[in-house]
Design a protein around this motif. Structure first.
Motif, PDB file in Angstrom:
ATOM      1  N   ASN A   1       0.860  -1.185   0.000  1.00 15.45           N
ATOM      2  CA  ASN A   1       0.000   0.000   0.000  1.00 15.45           C
ATOM      3  C   ASN A   1       0.898   1.237   0.000  1.00 15.45           C
ATOM      4  OD1 ASN A   1      -1.723   2.153   0.574  1.00 15.45           O
ATOM      5  ND2 ASN A   1      -3.041   0.931   1.900  1.00 15.45           N
ATOM      6  N   PRO A   2       0.993   1.925  -1.140  1.00 16.57           N
ATOM      7  CA  PRO A   2       1.923   3.064  -1.216  1.00 16.57           C
ATOM      8  C   PRO A   2       1.528   4.235  -0.338  1.00 16.57           C
ATOM      9  CG  PRO A   2       0.586   2.915  -3.206  1.00 16.57           C
ATOM     10  CD  PRO A   2       0.302   1.680  -2.409  1.00 16.57           C
ATOM     11  N   LEU A   3       0.259   4.300   0.083  1.00 16.62           N
ATOM     12  CA  LEU A   3      -0.151   5.406   0.945  1.00 16.62           C
ATOM     13  C   LEU A   3       0.570   5.358   2.287  1.00 16.62           C
ATOM     14  CD1 LEU A   3      -1.995   7.836   1.455  1.00 16.62           C
ATOM     15  CD2 LEU A   3      -3.754   6.240   2.240  1.00 16.62           C
ATOM     16  N   PHE A   4       0.847   4.136   2.774  1.00 14.97           N
ATOM     17  CA  PHE A   4       1.529   3.972   4.057  1.00 14.97           C
ATOM     18  C   PHE A   4       2.947   3.425   3.893  1.00 14.97           C
ATOM     19  CE2 PHE A   4      -3.016   3.692   4.753  1.00 14.97           C
ATOM     20  CZ  PHE A   4      -3.206   4.574   5.796  1.00 14.97           C
ATOM     21  N   GLY A   5       3.321   3.086   2.651  1.00 10.05           N
ATOM     22  CA  GLY A   5       4.674   2.614   2.386  1.00 10.05           C
ATOM     23  C   GLY A   5       4.989   1.268   2.997  1.00 10.05           C
ATOM     24  N   THR A   6       3.979   0.404   3.086  1.00 10.81           N
ATOM     25  CA  THR A   6       4.201  -0.889   3.726  1.00 10.81           C
ATOM     26  C   THR A   6       3.272  -1.946   3.129  1.00 10.81           C
ATOM     27  OG1 THR A   6       4.343  -1.997   5.881  1.00 10.81           O
ATOM     28  CG2 THR A   6       2.491  -0.527   5.551  1.00 10.81           C
ATOM     29  N   PRO A   7       3.707  -3.218   3.141  1.00  4.52           N
ATOM     30  CA  PRO A   7       2.786  -4.275   2.715  1.00  4.52           C
ATOM     31  C   PRO A   7       1.753  -4.528   3.803  1.00  4.52           C
ATOM     32  CG  PRO A   7       4.881  -5.234   3.363  1.00  4.52           C
ATOM     33  CD  PRO A   7       5.050  -3.744   3.431  1.00  4.52           C
TER      34      PRO A   7
ATOM     35  N   ASN B   1      -7.473  -2.637 -13.219  1.00  2.00           N
ATOM     36  CA  ASN B   1      -6.086  -2.847 -13.638  1.00  2.00           C
ATOM     37  C   ASN B   1      -5.948  -4.011 -14.609  1.00  2.00           C
ATOM     38  OD1 ASN B   1      -5.195  -0.682 -12.144  1.00  2.00           O
ATOM     39  ND2 ASN B   1      -4.611  -1.906 -10.362  1.00  2.00           N
ATOM     40  N   LEU B   2      -6.811  -5.018 -14.451  1.00  2.00           N
ATOM     41  CA  LEU B   2      -6.794  -6.146 -15.374  1.00  2.00           C
ATOM     42  C   LEU B   2      -7.204  -5.728 -16.778  1.00  2.00           C
ATOM     43  CD1 LEU B   2      -8.332  -9.370 -13.735  1.00  2.00           C
ATOM     44  CD2 LEU B   2      -6.255  -9.208 -15.107  1.00  2.00           C
ATOM     45  N   LEU B   3      -8.252  -4.947 -16.859  1.00  2.00           N
ATOM     46  CA  LEU B   3      -8.840  -4.628 -18.159  1.00  2.00           C
ATOM     47  C   LEU B   3      -8.162  -3.463 -18.860  1.00  2.00           C
ATOM     48  CD1 LEU B   3     -12.636  -5.103 -17.344  1.00  2.00           C
ATOM     49  CD2 LEU B   3     -11.026  -6.740 -18.333  1.00  2.00           C
ATOM     50  N   THR B   4      -7.453  -2.626 -18.109  1.00  2.00           N
ATOM     51  CA  THR B   4      -6.747  -1.482 -18.722  1.00  2.00           C
ATOM     52  C   THR B   4      -5.298  -1.468 -18.236  1.00  2.00           C
ATOM     53  OG1 THR B   4      -7.524  -0.036 -16.935  1.00  2.00           O
ATOM     54  CG2 THR B   4      -8.836  -0.092 -18.955  1.00  2.00           C
ATOM     55  N   PRO B   5      -4.517  -2.468 -18.638  1.00  2.00           N
ATOM     56  CA  PRO B   5      -3.140  -2.593 -18.115  1.00  2.00           C
ATOM     57  C   PRO B   5      -2.253  -1.393 -18.408  1.00  2.00           C
ATOM     58  CG  PRO B   5      -3.501  -4.046 -20.001  1.00  2.00           C
ATOM     59  CD  PRO B   5      -4.840  -3.517 -19.612  1.00  2.00           C
ATOM     60  N   ASP B   6      -2.547  -0.643 -19.474  1.00  2.00           N
ATOM     61  CA  ASP B   6      -1.732   0.530 -19.791  1.00  2.00           C
ATOM     62  C   ASP B   6      -2.130   1.746 -18.966  1.00  2.00           C
ATOM     63  OD1 ASP B   6      -4.190   0.514 -21.072  1.00  2.00           O
ATOM     64  OD2 ASP B   6      -3.497   1.767 -22.734  1.00  2.00           O
ATOM     65  N   GLN B   7      -3.208   1.602 -18.174  1.00  2.00           N
ATOM     66  CA  GLN B   7      -3.654   2.716 -17.319  1.00  2.00           C
ATOM     67  C   GLN B   7      -3.772   2.266 -15.863  1.00  2.00           C
ATOM     68  OE1 GLN B   7      -7.239   4.553 -18.939  1.00  2.00           O
ATOM     69  NE2 GLN B   7      -6.651   3.918 -20.990  1.00  2.00           N
ATOM     70  N   ARG B   8      -2.944   1.319 -15.469  1.00  2.00           N
ATOM     71  CA  ARG B   8      -3.043   0.792 -14.102  1.00  2.00           C
ATOM     72  C   ARG B   8      -2.790   1.879 -13.063  1.00  2.00           C
ATOM     73  NH1 ARG B   8       0.292  -4.490 -12.897  1.00  2.00           N
ATOM     74  NH2 ARG B   8       2.002  -3.071 -13.394  1.00  2.00           N
ATOM     75  N   ARG B   9      -3.539   1.765 -11.967  1.00  2.00           N
ATOM     76  CA  ARG B   9      -3.359   2.711 -10.863  1.00  2.00           C
ATOM     77  C   ARG B   9      -3.064   1.928  -9.586  1.00  2.00           C
ATOM     78  NH1 ARG B   9      -8.211   5.409 -12.839  1.00  2.00           N
ATOM     79  NH2 ARG B   9      -9.318   4.900 -10.919  1.00  2.00           N
ATOM     80  N   PRO B  10      -2.180   2.433  -8.740  1.00  2.00           N
ATOM     81  CA  PRO B  10      -1.903   1.749  -7.474  1.00  2.00           C
ATOM     82  C   PRO B  10      -3.164   1.673  -6.617  1.00  2.00           C
ATOM     83  CG  PRO B  10      -0.224   3.394  -7.934  1.00  2.00           C
ATOM     84  CD  PRO B  10      -1.323   3.626  -8.923  1.00  2.00           C
ATOM     85  N   PHE B  11      -3.255   0.617  -5.857  1.00  2.00           N
ATOM     86  CA  PHE B  11      -4.349   0.482  -4.894  1.00  2.00           C
ATOM     87  C   PHE B  11      -3.834   1.013  -3.567  1.00  2.00           C
ATOM     88  CE2 PHE B  11      -6.810  -2.375  -1.882  1.00  2.00           C
ATOM     89  CZ  PHE B  11      -7.989  -1.670  -2.008  1.00  2.00           C
ATOM     90  N   ALA B  12      -4.286   2.214  -3.208  1.00  2.00           N
ATOM     91  CA  ALA B  12      -3.754   2.911  -2.032  1.00  2.00           C
ATOM     92  C   ALA B  12      -4.886   3.409  -1.151  1.00  2.00           C
ATOM     93  CB  ALA B  12      -2.856   4.062  -2.478  1.00  2.00           C
ATOM     94  N   PRO B  13      -5.671   2.494  -0.582  1.00  2.00           N
ATOM     95  CA  PRO B  13      -6.826   2.919   0.204  1.00  2.00           C
ATOM     96  C   PRO B  13      -6.454   3.312   1.628  1.00  2.00           C
ATOM     97  CG  PRO B  13      -6.669   0.559   0.283  1.00  2.00           C
ATOM     98  CD  PRO B  13      -5.551   1.032  -0.616  1.00  2.00           C
ATOM     99  N   VAL B  14      -7.365   4.030   2.255  1.00  2.00           N
ATOM    100  CA  VAL B  14      -7.349   4.186   3.705  1.00  2.00           C
ATOM    101  C   VAL B  14      -8.200   3.045   4.252  1.00  2.00           C
ATOM    102  CG1 VAL B  14      -8.000   5.616   5.670  1.00  2.00           C
ATOM    103  CG2 VAL B  14      -7.111   6.680   3.582  1.00  2.00           C
ATOM    104  N   PRO B  15      -7.592   2.006   4.833  1.00  2.00           N
ATOM    105  CA  PRO B  15      -8.387   0.861   5.307  1.00  2.00           C
ATOM    106  C   PRO B  15      -9.446   1.296   6.318  1.00  2.00           C
ATOM    107  CG  PRO B  15      -6.054   0.318   5.289  1.00  2.00           C
ATOM    108  CD  PRO B  15      -6.145   1.784   5.029  1.00  2.00           C
TER     109      PRO B  15
END
Length: 398
Positions: A279-285, A304-318
């Motif tokens: 999770n890049p928001l917290f910098g930790t797995p 991310n599966l359907l648009t691999p050239d436009q993938r975005r990180p998954f960075a939620p606030v859990p």
């Protein structure tokens, strides 16, 4: 991409299939589930189902017509036992195979167990069968020992006390739920359980499950004391269901290890309880066992599966919540591994607000007995990586 296989037919797996269809993916989706039931909700198992307020048919995540409308190759009661990445096939226990162009792993977790928990009267809680078996035993004349003071153990303790069951809650650490929410919040929740008549014992563990003729008689603790018991619930955490991936070459470290896009390989993604992603928001797995995360992660993976050239990180606030007695607990952010937990509001067994710091930034907040909007006001501060000093000054205290 003509075939997507989703292994795991719980909340995360179903949400993935739905997100794919909403994104206008029209090719084949195979949804594999090891239970014989259509996807159902698990959080009510420790509350509404145990209490008898809900019947199992109310657990369904979607009406049958909605699932039919997805046009899935739905394989229920089918357990994945292996993965051949060269031929791109999932091997199932019935001898069949599920070929894929892309694979989503959403196989969830299973309860950890104790030695001797095969004795009649010893329970775990993960499936609807587990809940129904325990429900039949919860009567006012019975004694329940709960091993493990995490959220499942604490929620079942609250439910059982509402049914008049005598409850002892055992925790190996200094306070129940301390690992997940910290000591101060753990002490607050402990006071609630004590006020409702739960016998809370900390800094102790189970030495032996005692039985006679295959039936439970009691629990011998590490301090030598013996607790007579009619039933025991083992709630000492969970293990990710990744054994079927052994030998696949995928990285399995407390779950399926994924990158910031939730990808374990170019054609394999992880969703829900089984996925340990960066999770890049917290910098930790992190690996999160909460329903909200599974749904959000499913949408991110489908995109991310359907648009691999436009993938975005998954960075939620859990986000997670828990209901214990008449107290609702809400939390946002990453509460583990904090450097400081600052109590902003504390009213014994009524209301609590705690902010969590890691380094110089706000990383989480927990509220108990406060309205949800009181916690949501903090969410944007966590998402923005707000400096600790600024967050504590700026955020509201309800």
């Amino acid at each position: 991409m003509n075939r997507i296989v989703v292994v795991g037919a719980s909340a995360g797996g179903l949400a993935t299939a739905e997100a794919l269809r909403r994104s206008r993916y029209e090719d084949a989706i195979t949804l594999v589930g090891d239970e014989p039931y259509a996807p159902y909700d698990r959080p009510p198992l420790s509350k509404q189902v145990l209490k008898g307020d809900w019947q199992p048919d109310r657990l369904a995540l979607r009406p049958a017509a909605d699932i039919d409308a997805l046009g899935l190759d739905l394989r229920l009661g089918a357990t994945a036992i292996g993965l051949d990445r060269n031929s791109r096939q999932v091997h199932l226990a019935d001898g069949s195979r599920a070929p894929y162009d892309a694979l989503v792993v959403a196989t969830g977790v299973r309860p950890r167990r104790l030695r001797g928990d095969g004795v009649s009267g010893v329970h775990v809680l993960r499936t609807v069968e587990d809940a129904l078996a325990l429900k039949e035993r919860l009567r006012p004349d019975r004694r329940l020992v709960i091993v493990g003071g995490g959220f499942i153990g604490a929620e079942v303790a609250a439910t059982a006390r509402a049914l008049g069951v005598a409850v002892t809650l055992l925790e190996a650490g200094t306070v129940p739920m301390g690992q997940a929410v910290g000591d101060e919040a753990g002490r607050f929740l402990t006071r609630i359980h004590l006020a409702h008549g739960v016998d809370v014992r900390t800094d102790t563990s189970v030495h032996e499950i005692q039985s006679s003729s295959g039936r439970l008689t009691g629990v011998l603790l590490s301090d030598g004391s013996l607790l007579p018991a009619d039933d025991v619930l083992v709630a000492i955490g969970s293990l990710p269901n990744t054994e079927w991936l052994d030998g696949s070459g995928l990285d399995l470290q407390d779950g399926l290890l994924c990158d910031q896009y939730c990808a374990a390989a170019s054609d394999i993604y992880g969703v829900g309880d089984v996925a340990r992603w960066h999770n890049p928001l917290f910098g930790t797995p992190m690996r999160i066992e909460h329903r909200t995360n599974a749904a959000e992660q499913a949408m991110a993976v489908a995109r991310n599966l359907l648009t691999p050239d436009q993938r975005r990180p998954f960075a939620p606030v859990p986000y997670f919540w828990s209901d214990q007695y008449d107290v609702k607990i809400h939390a946002y952010g990453h509460l583990r591994g904090y450097d400081e937990a600052l109590v902003l509001k504390s009213e014994t067994a009524q209301r609590l607000l705690v902010a969590y710091r890691k380094g110089e930034r706000l990383t989480g907040v927990l509220a108990a007995g406060l309205p949800p909007k009181a916690v949501r006001a903090w969410r944007s501060l966590v998402a923005a990586g707000t400096a600790w000093t600024e967050a504590v000054i700026a955020a509201p205290v309800a």
